[in-house]
Design an enzyme around this catalytic site. Sequence first.
Site, mmCIF file in Angstrom:
data_model
loop_
_atom_site.group_PDB
_atom_site.id
_atom_site.type_symbol
_atom_site.label_atom_id
_atom_site.label_comp_id
_atom_site.label_asym_id
_atom_site.label_seq_id
_atom_site.Cartn_x
_atom_site.Cartn_y
_atom_site.Cartn_z
ATOM 1 N N SER A 122 -1.382 28.175 17.413
ATOM 2 C CA SER A 122 -1.796 28.542 16.063
ATOM 3 C C SER A 122 -2.553 27.401 15.396
ATOM 4 O O SER A 122 -3.577 26.962 15.891
ATOM 5 C CB SER A 122 -0.582 28.977 15.251
ATOM 6 N N ASP A 265 -8.352 30.010 11.643
ATOM 7 C CA ASP A 265 -7.603 29.018 12.418
ATOM 8 C C ASP A 265 -7.828 29.312 13.903
ATOM 9 O O ASP A 265 -8.495 30.297 14.260
ATOM 10 C CB ASP A 265 -6.120 29.016 12.035
ATOM 11 N N ASP A 267 -6.271 30.581 16.543
ATOM 12 C CA ASP A 267 -5.970 31.875 17.167
ATOM 13 C C ASP A 267 -6.345 33.036 16.271
ATOM 14 O O ASP A 267 -6.070 34.195 16.595
ATOM 15 C CB ASP A 267 -4.502 31.968 17.581
ATOM 16 N N ASP A 269 -5.432 34.239 13.157
ATOM 17 C CA ASP A 269 -4.530 35.145 12.447
ATOM 18 C C ASP A 269 -4.363 34.704 10.988
ATOM 19 O O ASP A 269 -3.519 35.237 10.280
ATOM 20 C CB ASP A 269 -3.170 35.251 13.148
#
Length: 470
Positions: A122, A265, A267, A269
């Site tokens: 993340s 960001d 990834d 999400d």
Amino acid sequence: MSFVSHNTYTYCLSRTVRAELMAAVSSELIVSVSGIRGVVGDSLTPEPAARFAAALGTYLHGGRVVVARDSRPSGEMLKHAVFAGLFSAGCHVDDIGVVPTPTVGVAVRNLGAAGAVMITASHNPAPWNGLKLFGPDGAVLSAEKGKQVQKLFESGQFARATWDKVGSGVRVPPDVLEEHAQLVLDQVHVAVVASKNFRVFLDANGGAGGPLGARLLQELGCEVVQHNCGADGNFAHDPEPTPANLTDVAPWVKQTGSAVGFVLDPDADRLALIDETGTCVSEELTLALAVKHRLREQCGPVVVNMSTSRVIQDLAERAGGTFSRSAVGEANVVERMRGTKAVIGGEGNGGVIDPRVGWVRDPFIGMALILSLMAEDNRPLSELIAALPTYSMLKTKFAVPRDRLAAALAAIEKKWPEATADKLDGLRLDGPDWWLHVRPSNTEPVVRVIAEAPTAEQAAALCKQAEELL
């Protein structure tokens, strides 16, 4: 760069201190109901990755599992470890490559898979990576289900397939991105957005969301100014999309004449915003704008976590909808959303969850909803922000030994006897016009202390007093 004047959201942990805290636990693998996370080559190696995948495969009793990763170069190595763990438990794998985390949820449903593994850390720094688990509904595993996988991982009691039952893998064609984009487009009036011919600045920071983000914005009729949109894993700035990390990026929005800047960001999400003047907007307000537009279309229940701004509550109540909070964590928000039949929800970290698209934080539906709001109101982003309720939030982080936390929380509760206490997730205290939330992080070696009040001075005082008791 400046912060929006009437809604101040400040982060009080310097990059140096954060780096020191992250380095302090680099030798320890973070294992939780959400998955695992660690520093590649140190706490995170192929061995625990394979073991965790085997634990998931055991929990799923075999079946078909989607595997994806964000753009971090270490993901390729970890992917093969995950394959080995899943194969050993008799699972068959659909490899969908480098895609955003919310796309994984779409793929699980479309492919009829039993679950998924997303290889990502993340917003953590580049040396980190991890595994995030999904169930057959395309949502992150609930805390209860995640705990079962965690127990299997820790016990080592894995199902091991015999030579003739070992799983296998296939590479799935990349049309899953197109399916995700279309699902988002189906939820908004594309012609209305396209009629405005918005110029949009998109910074994917070398993460997995660049290709899908650019494609979606183009489908919405926008001229896209792409900045680091190649999914190569080369982060040009700190991967957490907070205003403090976007000082070099923010001016480009105004300089390119863009109506809005979207920042993702690694990834993809989480969604951060920069307005047309080059002013960074807290990710707390990403969800607020999305909620405002969604409730205009369909008034209904709204769910956020306990650390999210009261702005969302105000908007829900003004629209005549119901509002509730869950424990922090995407899976907890989703569980409450399902229980209340919420029309939208999410987290104040820039995470928008729209059940029409999926049960995952999704910046792509966030972009579409915010652009729709701008188009329908025919107002620049800065004016839409200025019209939101006014609060000041302070987000702080402190290194606190876990064995001292219980006593510290008790002392904090005693400090404000007039406040309403909620112990669902750490400790949240609600006063008449303020709130304070203290909880240990699930993803970083820190205790988070967050306060929101009418003024910055009041929020700072709340955090300061909590810090003294911690």
